[in-house]
Design a protein around this motif. Structure first.
Motif, PDB file in Angstrom:
ATOM      1  N   SER A 298       0.829  -1.208   0.000  1.00 39.39           N
ATOM      2  CA  SER A 298       0.000   0.000   0.000  1.00 39.39           C
ATOM      3  C   SER A 298       0.861   1.254   0.000  1.00 39.39           C
ATOM      4  CB  SER A 298      -0.934  -0.012   1.214  1.00 39.39           C
ATOM      5  OG  SER A 298      -1.986  -0.927   1.019  1.00 39.39           O
ATOM      6  N   SER A 299       2.026   1.174   0.616  1.00 37.04           N
ATOM      7  CA  SER A 299       2.922   2.330   0.603  1.00 37.04           C
ATOM      8  C   SER A 299       3.327   2.687  -0.821  1.00 37.04           C
ATOM      9  CB  SER A 299       4.174   2.038   1.440  1.00 37.04           C
ATOM     10  OG  SER A 299       3.836   1.785   2.779  1.00 37.04           O
ATOM     11  N   SER A 300       3.604   1.676  -1.634  1.00 36.48           N
ATOM     12  CA  SER A 300       3.983   1.951  -3.026  1.00 36.48           C
ATOM     13  C   SER A 300       2.797   2.488  -3.808  1.00 36.48           C
ATOM     14  CB  SER A 300       4.557   0.697  -3.684  1.00 36.48           C
ATOM     15  OG  SER A 300       3.593  -0.337  -3.790  1.00 36.48           O
ATOM     16  N   ARG A 301       1.611   1.950  -3.550  1.00 33.34           N
ATOM     17  CA  ARG A 301       0.415   2.449  -4.249  1.00 33.34           C
ATOM     18  C   ARG A 301       0.163   3.913  -3.891  1.00 33.34           C
ATOM     19  NH1 ARG A 301      -3.004   0.095  -1.539  1.00 33.34           N
ATOM     20  NH2 ARG A 301      -3.884   1.897  -0.464  1.00 33.34           N
ATOM     21  N   LYS A 302       0.277   4.229  -2.613  1.00 35.55           N
ATOM     22  CA  LYS A 302       0.030   5.606  -2.191  1.00 35.55           C
ATOM     23  C   LYS A 302       1.098   6.569  -2.700  1.00 35.55           C
ATOM     24  CE  LYS A 302      -2.958   4.753   1.792  1.00 35.55           C
ATOM     25  NZ  LYS A 302      -4.097   5.526   1.229  1.00 35.55           N
ATOM     26  N   ALA A 303       2.285   6.055  -3.007  1.00 35.65           N
ATOM     27  CA  ALA A 303       3.330   6.891  -3.600  1.00 35.65           C
ATOM     28  C   ALA A 303       3.042   7.177  -5.072  1.00 35.65           C
ATOM     29  CB  ALA A 303       4.692   6.219  -3.449  1.00 35.65           C
ATOM     30  N   VAL A 304       2.437   6.213  -5.756  1.00 34.21           N
ATOM     31  CA  VAL A 304       2.132   6.359  -7.178  1.00 34.21           C
ATOM     32  C   VAL A 304       0.820   7.114  -7.392  1.00 34.21           C
ATOM     33  CG1 VAL A 304       1.546   5.047  -9.279  1.00 34.21           C
ATOM     34  CG2 VAL A 304       3.486   4.350  -7.860  1.00 34.21           C
ATOM     35  N   LEU A 305      -0.095   7.024  -6.444  1.00 31.90           N
ATOM     36  CA  LEU A 305      -1.433   7.605  -6.588  1.00 31.90           C
ATOM     37  C   LEU A 305      -1.403   9.094  -6.977  1.00 31.90           C
ATOM     38  CD1 LEU A 305      -4.479   6.880  -4.309  1.00 31.90           C
ATOM     39  CD2 LEU A 305      -3.945   9.213  -4.957  1.00 31.90           C
ATOM     40  N   PRO A 306      -0.660   9.958  -6.277  1.00 30.54           N
ATOM     41  CA  PRO A 306      -0.664  11.374  -6.687  1.00 30.54           C
ATOM     42  C   PRO A 306      -0.058  11.609  -8.058  1.00 30.54           C
ATOM     43  CG  PRO A 306       0.943  10.996  -4.936  1.00 30.54           C
ATOM     44  CD  PRO A 306       0.127   9.755  -5.044  1.00 30.54           C
ATOM     45  N   VAL A 307       0.835  10.723  -8.482  1.00 30.14           N
ATOM     46  CA  VAL A 307       1.433  10.855  -9.813  1.00 30.14           C
ATOM     47  C   VAL A 307       0.377  10.611 -10.888  1.00 30.14           C
ATOM     48  CG1 VAL A 307       3.193   9.990 -11.396  1.00 30.14           C
ATOM     49  CG2 VAL A 307       3.691  10.142  -8.941  1.00 30.14           C
ATOM     50  N   VAL A 308      -0.365   9.497 -10.764  1.00 29.90           N
ATOM     51  CA  VAL A 308      -1.361   9.185 -11.798  1.00 29.90           C
ATOM     52  C   VAL A 308      -2.543  10.148 -11.724  1.00 29.90           C
ATOM     53  CG1 VAL A 308      -0.707   6.758 -12.074  1.00 29.90           C
ATOM     54  CG2 VAL A 308      -2.430   7.365 -10.358  1.00 29.90           C
TER      55      VAL A 308
ATOM     56  N   ASN B 220      -8.396   7.261 -10.729  1.00 29.25           N
ATOM     57  CA  ASN B 220      -7.223   6.912 -11.521  1.00 29.25           C
ATOM     58  C   ASN B 220      -6.619   5.568 -11.131  1.00 29.25           C
ATOM     59  OD1 ASN B 220      -7.238  10.144 -11.319  1.00 29.25           O
ATOM     60  ND2 ASN B 220      -6.449   9.505 -13.313  1.00 29.25           N
ATOM     61  N   ILE B 221      -7.353   4.776 -10.357  1.00 30.77           N
ATOM     62  CA  ILE B 221      -6.904   3.430  -9.992  1.00 30.77           C
ATOM     63  C   ILE B 221      -8.016   2.423 -10.233  1.00 30.77           C
ATOM     64  CG2 ILE B 221      -6.030   1.922  -8.159  1.00 30.77           C
ATOM     65  CD1 ILE B 221      -4.766   4.268  -6.816  1.00 30.77           C
ATOM     66  N   ILE B 222      -7.651   1.284 -10.826  1.00 29.97           N
ATOM     67  CA  ILE B 222      -8.530   0.118 -10.898  1.00 29.97           C
ATOM     68  C   ILE B 222      -7.956  -0.900  -9.921  1.00 29.97           C
ATOM     69  CG2 ILE B 222      -9.452  -1.735 -12.344  1.00 29.97           C
ATOM     70  CD1 ILE B 222     -10.532   1.027 -13.095  1.00 29.97           C
ATOM     71  N   TYR B 223      -8.750  -1.262  -8.925  1.00 31.41           N
ATOM     72  CA  TYR B 223      -8.300  -2.159  -7.861  1.00 31.41           C
ATOM     73  C   TYR B 223      -8.767  -3.575  -8.185  1.00 31.41           C
ATOM     74  CZ  TYR B 223      -8.123   2.329  -5.279  1.00 31.41           C
ATOM     75  OH  TYR B 223      -7.881   3.625  -4.868  1.00 31.41           O
TER      76      TYR B 223
END
Length: 379
Positions: A89-99, A120-123
């Motif tokens: 989840s840490s990696s997802r939350k790091a990428v989230l603001p980018v996408v 901007n995410i498909i889970y």
């Protein structure tokens, strides 16, 4: 942003962000392989509208900062709008603001703690209502109501333990201990926790330990002489990959909740497992993260074939509501929340390093990432 795939006949380019090195590579490597398999299958069938699907892969090295860095690199330097990737989840939350800032689309093939939504995410991994609820009910009924929680020290384990703790307490149970270890924890770090379990005698050890540390937890449990028939380790994160790393004798008897196990009994799954082993080696096993990483690429490809545009604003509406016959069974991208309606299964690790499925839902379980259907206490 310029789209290098705009020229007719040029490859459709997508990004892959899975670690081949570092502490979570044991599972991310399998997600990378599954993504590659799906891309190869799509290209072998003629590509998408006659155009090859081409992946650009960067290795974040299991580093949160690496995920953010390479997500920017993919979207800004490479002109990619769709990224398949992330495990923690840490990696997802790091990428989230980018996408979100660059209007990309991240496909996230890992179970997670819920309580998140992004357009901007498909889970495609399980939310808590698709694993934690059934697992806690089974454990309370079968083993008792005293839970000892052990997790890696980051977002997912702390939030998942919050959810499981509330589910246990709502059922009249108790959390008798809650402890966290570093992502690089070694076997010695679990020894005091095993001594504590020996003193408290919980009914169940609930693990949200991830990566290489998973092996050390289960080995420390075995060294302590505990019996999984009496006090099992139950987990949402321990897959066939981790069982293989720790040794089937160490993992035998412990329990995992997941939408998918390699042992799913269907022609679709047997064919999938066969293709995966043929491509990556007969000693390789599939797992829930492999399966989600695989089917999400195929869902993307179907949507892209219909839109003939890889731009997020065109692609996402076509993805929402789409169904697919995945190895776990029929799944659907829930149009209300961008999560996936998945199956719920409980499995017990056996001596062959696989899981025996002993319970499964009758139909796919609708995604409920905010646990709206399970009372305000959990939320």
């Amino acid at each position: 942003m310029g789209n290098p795939t705009a020229r007719t006949g040029a490859p459709w380019r997508v990004g892959l962000l899975f670690s081949k090195t570092g502490i979570t590579s044991v599972i991310e490597q399998t997600q990378l392989q599954a993504s590659i398999l799906a891309i190869e299958e799509i290209n072998a069938a003629g590509g998408i509208n006659g155009r090859e699907l081409r992946a650009i892969h960067y290795d974040p090295g299991s580093s949160t900062a690496g995920f953010a860095q390479h997500a920017k690199r993919l979207m800004i330097d490479d002109g990619v709008t769709t990224i398949f990737g992330c495990y923690t989840s840490s990696s997802r939350k790091a990428v989230l603001p980018v996408v979100e800032r660059l209007n990309g689309l991240l496909w996230y093939p890992t179970l997670y703690e819920g309580f998140e939504y992004s357009p901007n995410i498909i889970y495609t991994g399980a939310a808590p209502n698709q694993n934690s609820v059934a697992l806690s009910q089974y454990l309370l009924k079968t083993y008792g109501n005293r839970f000892f929680l052990i997790g890696s020290d980051y977002i997912y384990p702390r939030e998942s333990n919050r959810v499981i703790g509330e589910l246990v307490r709502m059922a009249g149970g108790a959390v008798v201990g809650e402890r966290y270890v570093g992502l690089r924890a070694q076997r010695r770090d679990f020894l005091p926790l095993m001594r504590e379990c020996g003193q408290l005698r919980p009914s169940v050890i609930f693990s949200t330990v991830v990566g290489e540390a998973t092996t050390h937890l289960y080995q420390a449990y075995a060294d302590a002489g505990f019996d999984p028939r009496i006090m099992p380790i139950a987990s949402l994160t321990t897959t066939e990959a981790e069982i293989g790393a720790m040794g089937p004798d160490v993992g035998c008897g412990h329990i995992t909740a997941a939408p998918y196990f390699e042992a799913v009994d269907s022609d679709v799954n047997r064919a999938f497992v066969g293709r995966y082993k043929k491509r990556f080696g007969s000693d390789q096993t599939t797992n829930m993260c492999v399966e989600a990483a695989y089917f999400q690429v195929h869902i993307f490809a179907r949507a892209l074939a219909m839109t003939n545009s890889i731009e997020t604003d065109c692609l996402r509406p076509m993805v929402l509501g789409s169904a697919f016959e995945a190895p776990q069974g029929q799944i659907t991208i829930n149009p209300m929340c961008g999560h996936t309606d998945l199956w719920t299964r409980l499995g017990r690790a056996n001596g062959d390093g696989k899981f025996d499925i002993f319970w499964q839902s009758r139909v796919p379980v609708g995604a409920d990432p905010y646990l709206v259907g399970y009372g305000a206490q959990v939320a």
